[in-house]
Design a protein around this motif. Structure first.
Motif, PDB file in Angstrom:
ATOM      1  N   VAL A  48       0.840  -1.203   0.000  1.00 40.79           N
ATOM      2  CA  VAL A  48       0.000   0.000   0.000  1.00 40.79           C
ATOM      3  C   VAL A  48       0.876   1.255   0.000  1.00 40.79           C
ATOM      4  N   GLU A  49       1.907   1.291   0.843  1.00 38.97           N
ATOM      5  CA  GLU A  49       2.810   2.453   0.886  1.00 38.97           C
ATOM      6  C   GLU A  49       3.449   2.688  -0.486  1.00 38.97           C
ATOM      7  N   ALA A  50       3.859   1.622  -1.134  1.00 39.69           N
ATOM      8  CA  ALA A  50       4.465   1.755  -2.456  1.00 39.69           C
ATOM      9  C   ALA A  50       3.447   2.244  -3.481  1.00 39.69           C
ATOM     10  N   LEU A  51       2.222   1.738  -3.393  1.00 36.03           N
ATOM     11  CA  LEU A  51       1.193   2.121  -4.366  1.00 36.03           C
ATOM     12  C   LEU A  51       0.731   3.564  -4.207  1.00 36.03           C
ATOM     13  N   VAL A  52       0.715   4.091  -2.987  1.00 36.83           N
ATOM     14  CA  VAL A  52       0.259   5.473  -2.806  1.00 36.83           C
ATOM     15  C   VAL A  52       1.382   6.489  -2.999  1.00 36.83           C
TER      16      VAL A  52
ATOM     17  N   GLU B 290       3.372   8.607  -5.104  1.00 40.59           N
ATOM     18  CA  GLU B 290       3.233   9.115  -6.475  1.00 40.59           C
ATOM     19  C   GLU B 290       4.567   9.430  -7.141  1.00 40.59           C
ATOM     20  N   ALA B 291       5.660   9.303  -6.411  1.00 33.48           N
ATOM     21  CA  ALA B 291       6.965   9.712  -6.923  1.00 33.48           C
ATOM     22  C   ALA B 291       7.662   8.656  -7.781  1.00 33.48           C
ATOM     23  N   TRP B 292       7.087   7.476  -7.925  1.00 32.28           N
ATOM     24  CA  TRP B 292       7.732   6.441  -8.737  1.00 32.28           C
ATOM     25  C   TRP B 292       6.740   5.921  -9.775  1.00 32.28           C
ATOM     26  N   ASP B 293       7.269   5.235 -10.781  1.00 33.97           N
ATOM     27  CA  ASP B 293       6.399   4.644 -11.795  1.00 33.97           C
ATOM     28  C   ASP B 293       6.654   3.148 -11.974  1.00 33.97           C
ATOM     29  N   ASP B 294       7.339   2.532 -11.027  1.00 31.14           N
ATOM     30  CA  ASP B 294       7.665   1.113 -11.099  1.00 31.14           C
ATOM     31  C   ASP B 294       7.402   0.500  -9.723  1.00 31.14           C
ATOM     32  N   LEU B 295       6.442  -0.419  -9.646  1.00 31.91           N
ATOM     33  CA  LEU B 295       6.081  -1.018  -8.358  1.00 31.91           C
ATOM     34  C   LEU B 295       7.263  -1.723  -7.708  1.00 31.91           C
ATOM     35  N   GLU B 296       8.058  -2.419  -8.487  1.00 26.08           N
ATOM     36  CA  GLU B 296       9.203  -3.122  -7.899  1.00 26.08           C
ATOM     37  C   GLU B 296      10.145  -2.139  -7.204  1.00 26.08           C
TER      38      GLU B 296
ATOM     39  N   GLY C 197       9.313   0.772  -5.993  1.00 27.60           N
ATOM     40  CA  GLY C 197       8.591   1.248  -4.822  1.00 27.60           C
ATOM     41  C   GLY C 197       8.692   0.273  -3.657  1.00 27.60           C
ATOM     42  N   LEU C 198       8.603  -1.025  -3.951  1.00 22.98           N
ATOM     43  CA  LEU C 198       8.735  -2.036  -2.899  1.00 22.98           C
ATOM     44  C   LEU C 198      10.164  -2.090  -2.351  1.00 22.98           C
ATOM     45  N   GLN C 199      11.133  -1.949  -3.244  1.00 19.88           N
ATOM     46  CA  GLN C 199      12.534  -1.931  -2.796  1.00 19.88           C
ATOM     47  C   GLN C 199      12.757  -0.752  -1.840  1.00 19.88           C
ATOM     48  N   ILE C 200      12.186   0.407  -2.174  1.00 16.55           N
ATOM     49  CA  ILE C 200      12.327   1.597  -1.340  1.00 16.55           C
ATOM     50  C   ILE C 200      11.723   1.349   0.039  1.00 16.55           C
ATOM     51  N   GLU C 201      10.517   0.804   0.074  1.00 20.24           N
ATOM     52  CA  GLU C 201       9.855   0.543   1.361  1.00 20.24           C
ATOM     53  C   GLU C 201      10.654  -0.442   2.205  1.00 20.24           C
ATOM     54  N   CYS C 202      11.188  -1.471   1.581  1.00 17.77           N
ATOM     55  CA  CYS C 202      11.959  -2.480   2.316  1.00 17.77           C
ATOM     56  C   CYS C 202      13.285  -1.906   2.807  1.00 17.77           C
ATOM     57  N   ALA C 203      13.957  -1.120   1.984  1.00 17.62           N
ATOM     58  CA  ALA C 203      15.224  -0.510   2.400  1.00 17.62           C
ATOM     59  C   ALA C 203      15.002   0.406   3.597  1.00 17.62           C
ATOM     60  N   TYR C 204      13.922   1.157   3.570  1.00 23.55           N
ATOM     61  CA  TYR C 204      13.603   2.055   4.682  1.00 23.55           C
ATOM     62  C   TYR C 204      13.309   1.260   5.947  1.00 23.55           C
TER      63      TYR C 204
END
Length: 138
Positions: free
Chosen positions: A86-90, A92-98, A100-107
């Motif tokens: 959900v955090e990755a999907l909301v 708006e700063a990225w256009d690639d879900l993968e 976005g998920l990498q960003i959430e996991c790294a954080y």
């Protein structure tokens, strides 16, 4: 002293495994730092099946299983849950879900860097991204 925590993007692992030029040298150096324990390496769980699928033409089933097991043994594997999706999907700063998920996991794991050959996919990341080459030049 705490070792640096690195989230390794799928493309870096693939460059190393498949000896993809001209990226293999620095990718290999980063991977070896994680494999020997000098850095704490993280992979997002979806990277494992993606990697094994992409290398299927170059490695046998048994070799792919061995590679997968080695990655699981040497790297911390970060799971994905509903909150991260959900955090990755909301975001708006990225256009690639993968990405976005990498960003959430790294954080979530408080990684020092995301190591990727695609830093433009991580411009909005709360965790700084570096190419393997830039990381090795630090």
């Amino acid at each position: 002293m705490k070792s640096m925590a690195l989230l390794i993007d799928t493309n870096v692992v693939l460059d190393w495994l498949m000896s993809r030029q001209p990226f293999v040298k620095e990718s290999k150096e980063v991977m070896e730092l994680c494999l020997c324990g000098k850095m704490t390496g993280y992979l997002v769980c979806h990277s494992i099946p993606n990697i094994l699928y992409i290398i299927r033409k170059d490695f046998s089933v048994s070799e792919r299983k061995e590679i997968g097991l080695m990655l699981c043994e040497k790297f911390n594997i970060i799971g994905i849950d509903k909150r991260k999706v959900v955090e990755a999907l909301v975001n708006e700063a990225w256009d690639d879900l993968e990405d976005g998920l990498q960003i959430e996991c790294a954080y979530e794991v408080n990684a020092d860097y995301i190591i990727t050959r695609d830093p433009k996919g991580f411009v909005s990341s709360k965790v700084k991204s570096l190419s393997p080459k830039d990381f090795m030049n630090l």
